[in-house]
Design a protein around this motif. Structure first.
Motif, PDB file in Angstrom:
ATOM      1  N   ALA A 131       0.828  -1.208   0.000  1.00  0.00           N
ATOM      2  CA  ALA A 131       0.000   0.000   0.000  1.00  0.00           C
ATOM      3  C   ALA A 131       0.861   1.257   0.000  1.00  0.00           C
ATOM      4  N   PHE A 132       2.019   1.193   0.665  1.00  0.00           N
ATOM      5  CA  PHE A 132       2.951   2.324   0.676  1.00  0.00           C
ATOM      6  C   PHE A 132       3.440   2.628  -0.743  1.00  0.00           C
ATOM      7  N   ILE A 133       3.738   1.585  -1.513  1.00  0.00           N
ATOM      8  CA  ILE A 133       4.197   1.775  -2.899  1.00  0.00           C
ATOM      9  C   ILE A 133       3.083   2.362  -3.751  1.00  0.00           C
ATOM     10  N   VAL A 134       1.852   1.865  -3.550  1.00  0.00           N
ATOM     11  CA  VAL A 134       0.724   2.397  -4.320  1.00  0.00           C
ATOM     12  C   VAL A 134       0.519   3.877  -4.001  1.00  0.00           C
ATOM     13  N   LYS A 135       0.695   4.266  -2.728  1.00  0.00           N
ATOM     14  CA  LYS A 135       0.571   5.670  -2.342  1.00  0.00           C
ATOM     15  C   LYS A 135       1.636   6.523  -3.031  1.00  0.00           C
ATOM     16  N   ILE A 136       2.854   5.996  -3.123  1.00  0.00           N
ATOM     17  CA  ILE A 136       3.926   6.730  -3.797  1.00  0.00           C
ATOM     18  C   ILE A 136       3.587   6.936  -5.274  1.00  0.00           C
ATOM     19  N   LEU A 137       3.101   5.880  -5.927  1.00  0.00           N
ATOM     20  CA  LEU A 137       2.739   5.999  -7.342  1.00  0.00           C
ATOM     21  C   LEU A 137       1.562   6.954  -7.532  1.00  0.00           C
ATOM     22  N   SER A 138       0.607   6.924  -6.593  1.00  0.00           N
ATOM     23  CA  SER A 138      -0.523   7.843  -6.678  1.00  0.00           C
ATOM     24  C   SER A 138      -0.060   9.292  -6.514  1.00  0.00           C
ATOM     25  N   ARG A 139       0.848   9.516  -5.575  1.00  0.00           N
ATOM     26  CA  ARG A 139       1.371  10.873  -5.381  1.00  0.00           C
ATOM     27  C   ARG A 139       2.163  11.332  -6.597  1.00  0.00           C
ATOM     28  N   ALA A 140       2.875  10.412  -7.231  1.00  0.00           N
ATOM     29  CA  ALA A 140       3.625  10.774  -8.435  1.00  0.00           C
ATOM     30  C   ALA A 140       2.691  11.219  -9.551  1.00  0.00           C
ATOM     31  N   ASP A 141       1.559  10.503  -9.741  1.00  0.00           N
ATOM     32  CA  ASP A 141       0.591  10.916 -10.753  1.00  0.00           C
ATOM     33  C   ASP A 141      -0.019  12.273 -10.428  1.00  0.00           C
ATOM     34  N   ALA A 142      -0.286  12.513  -9.140  1.00  0.00           N
ATOM     35  CA  ALA A 142      -0.834  13.815  -8.747  1.00  0.00           C
ATOM     36  C   ALA A 142       0.160  14.935  -9.037  1.00  0.00           C
ATOM     37  N   MET A 143       1.439  14.667  -8.807  1.00  0.00           N
ATOM     38  CA  MET A 143       2.450  15.682  -9.099  1.00  0.00           C
ATOM     39  C   MET A 143       2.586  15.890 -10.603  1.00  0.00           C
ATOM     40  N   PHE A 144       2.457  14.811 -11.386  1.00  0.00           N
ATOM     41  CA  PHE A 144       2.477  14.951 -12.843  1.00  0.00           C
ATOM     42  C   PHE A 144       1.356  15.880 -13.306  1.00  0.00           C
ATOM     43  N   LEU A 145       0.144  15.650 -12.803  1.00  0.00           N
ATOM     44  CA  LEU A 145      -1.003  16.477 -13.189  1.00  0.00           C
ATOM     45  C   LEU A 145      -0.804  17.926 -12.757  1.00  0.00           C
ATOM     46  N   ARG A 146      -0.266  18.119 -11.576  1.00  0.00           N
ATOM     47  CA  ARG A 146      -0.031  19.485 -11.092  1.00  0.00           C
ATOM     48  C   ARG A 146       1.000  20.202 -11.956  1.00  0.00           C
ATOM     49  N   TYR A 147       2.092  19.528 -12.270  1.00  0.00           N
ATOM     50  CA  TYR A 147       3.128  20.162 -13.089  1.00  0.00           C
ATOM     51  C   TYR A 147       2.636  20.416 -14.512  1.00  0.00           C
ATOM     52  N   LEU A 148       1.774  19.545 -15.018  1.00  0.00           N
ATOM     53  CA  LEU A 148       1.217  19.772 -16.346  1.00  0.00           C
ATOM     54  C   LEU A 148       0.373  21.046 -16.380  1.00  0.00           C
ATOM     55  N   LYS A 149      -0.399  21.278 -15.332  1.00  0.00           N
ATOM     56  CA  LYS A 149      -1.178  22.511 -15.272  1.00  0.00           C
ATOM     57  C   LYS A 149      -0.265  23.732 -15.178  1.00  0.00           C
ATOM     58  N   GLU A 150       0.834  23.613 -14.435  1.00  0.00           N
ATOM     59  CA  GLU A 150       1.774  24.722 -14.346  1.00  0.00           C
ATOM     60  C   GLU A 150       2.440  24.983 -15.698  1.00  0.00           C
ATOM     61  N   ILE A 151       2.764  23.921 -16.426  1.00  0.00           N
ATOM     62  CA  ILE A 151       3.349  24.094 -17.754  1.00  0.00           C
ATOM     63  C   ILE A 151       2.366  24.780 -18.682  1.00  0.00           C
ATOM     64  N   ASN A 152       1.095  24.418 -18.584  1.00  0.00           N
ATOM     65  CA  ASN A 152       0.077  25.058 -19.417  1.00  0.00           C
ATOM     66  C   ASN A 152      -0.044  26.545 -19.090  1.00  0.00           C
ATOM     67  N   ARG A 153      -0.005  26.895 -17.793  1.00  0.00           N
ATOM     68  CA  ARG A 153      -0.080  28.312 -17.415  1.00  0.00           C
ATOM     69  C   ARG A 153       1.145  29.076 -17.889  1.00  0.00           C
ATOM     70  N   ARG A 154       2.309  28.467 -17.780  1.00  0.00           N
ATOM     71  CA  ARG A 154       3.525  29.150 -18.231  1.00  0.00           C
ATOM     72  C   ARG A 154       3.528  29.345 -19.741  1.00  0.00           C
ATOM     73  N   SER A 155       3.050  28.361 -20.471  1.00  0.00           N
ATOM     74  CA  SER A 155       2.998  28.515 -21.930  1.00  0.00           C
ATOM     75  C   SER A 155       2.011  29.609 -22.328  1.00  0.00           C
ATOM     76  N   THR A 156       0.902  29.738 -21.578  1.00  0.00           N
ATOM     77  CA  THR A 156      -0.051  30.809 -21.868  1.00  0.00           C
ATOM     78  C   THR A 156       0.566  32.171 -21.594  1.00  0.00           C
ATOM     79  N   THR A 157       1.319  32.289 -20.503  1.00  0.00           N
ATOM     80  CA  THR A 157       1.997  33.554 -20.185  1.00  0.00           C
ATOM     81  C   THR A 157       3.014  33.916 -21.251  1.00  0.00           C
TER      82      THR A 157
END
Length: 347
Positions: A131-157
């Protein structure tokens, strides 16, 4: 640097090696590892040197394999480094599972591991390593989604800045963001294969809740892959569009320079004509000749400028005239219909 963590009352507590409780499971966090850290991992925890080198390889792909005394899992996690030209990259994270010890190894520091050590992840259970490994992978996907939104905002700027003034700096930033999206695409695809293998193989024992959570992680990973593909296509089209804008601006500048050279060509021809060593008009007129030649050059330059810079109005063809007259008739008909409707309403 190696740090040791144990969980008490649902919170991770940092411990020194001498303070570790043998009855509790231990998380060994190795980030930005040095040679001394590698030596400790090899000698005290019998981690094979080949596996450590694979984890420290920036281009290593995600995988899972079983050894004699531990299970090795390598996943790709996002990394944000503001000081680098390419701020958003990915790095391999090695997860080594023993009976009562879990070791994470990463050649750099990342926000995901900082969140885990700071107890910012809810429901984290160090007593259940799968379960600890699954939590790490879940957090990694959440960080991917967050960084993708930041990349989209930076490209718009950057796009808004490019609309005002086209500079090489903004285009380089767009290219760096495009590289980051390529890194994300490769890492997400590799993690997707890892998740499918975790679900199908028996190298790690998952209960029913862990399998349900693993399916949710797969859905988030697919969503991140689709967002990455979408943003990559948008960013590639944006770069091509602004490259066309730069080329168009260059053509406009060259057109203006060509027009100026053509305007200056006429006075140059006149002065060259009167500079020949043959009898010419105004040759013996003194200042009167200079003034006359200057006026001729000025008049010809103005005339050439008007001819070259004058915008010719578009000619109206018979078809355009007919369409214009039809529009006028249609507007009159609409007005008459509205007036009749108003009269009927009054009645």
């Amino acid at each position: 640097m190696i740090t040791y963590w144990q969980q008490e009352d649902g919170r991770l507590l940092k411990r020194e090696p001498k303070e570790l409780d043998p009855k509790l499971n231990t998380w060994i966090d190795a980030r930005s590892v040095t040679r001394e850290d590698i030596r400790i991992l090899e000698e005290e925890y019998q981690v094979e040197q080949e596996h450590i080198l694979d984890i420290l390889d920036p281009d290593e792909l995600s995988r899972i394999e079983r050894e004699d005394n531990y299970t090795l899992t390598i996943a790709r996690v996002p990394v944000f480094t503001p000081s680098d030209d390419i701020s958003y990259t990915t790095a391999p994270l090695g997860i080594i599972v023993y009976d009562h010890i879990i070791i994470t190894i990463c050649w750099t520091d990342c926000e995901m591991l900082r969140d885990i050590s700071a107890n910012r992840m809810k429901g984290l259970n160090l007593g259940d390593f799968p379960a600890f490994i699954v939590k790490i992978l879940s957090r990694a996907d959440a960080m991917f989604l967050r960084y993708l939104k930041e990349i989209n905002r930076r490209s718009t700027t950057i796009q808004n800045e490019l609309q005002q003034s086209v500079k090489n700096n903004e285009l380089i930033q767009l290219l760096n963001l495009e590289k980051s999206l390529e890194f994300f695409t490769t890492s997400l695809k590799s993690n997707q294969l890892l998740l499918e293998k975790l679900r199908k193989t028996r190298l790690l024992t998952f209960d029913a809740d862990d399998r349900d959570w693993l399916e949710d992680v797969e859905i988030d990973n697919r969503q991140a892959m689709e967002m990455t593909d979408t943003y990559s296509n948008i960013l590639a089209g944006m770069v091509d569009a602004f490259a066309s804008v730069i080329s168009n601006n260059l053509n406009i500048v060259m057109k203006k320079l060509t027009t100026i050279s053509l305007i200056l060509m006429v006075p140059t021809f006149i002065t060259s004509f009167f500079g020949m060593n043959v009898p010419l008009p105004f040759a013996k007129s003194g200042w009167l000749g200079i003034v006359a030649i200057s006026l001729i050059c000025l008049a010809t330059a103005i005339l050439a400028g008007q001819l070259l810079l004058k915008d010719k109005p578009p000619r109206q063809t018979k078809r355009n005239r007919k369409s214009l007259s039809q529009r006028i008739k249609e507007r009159k008909m609409v007005r008459m219909i509205k007036m009749q409707e108003r009269k009927l309403e009054r009645m």
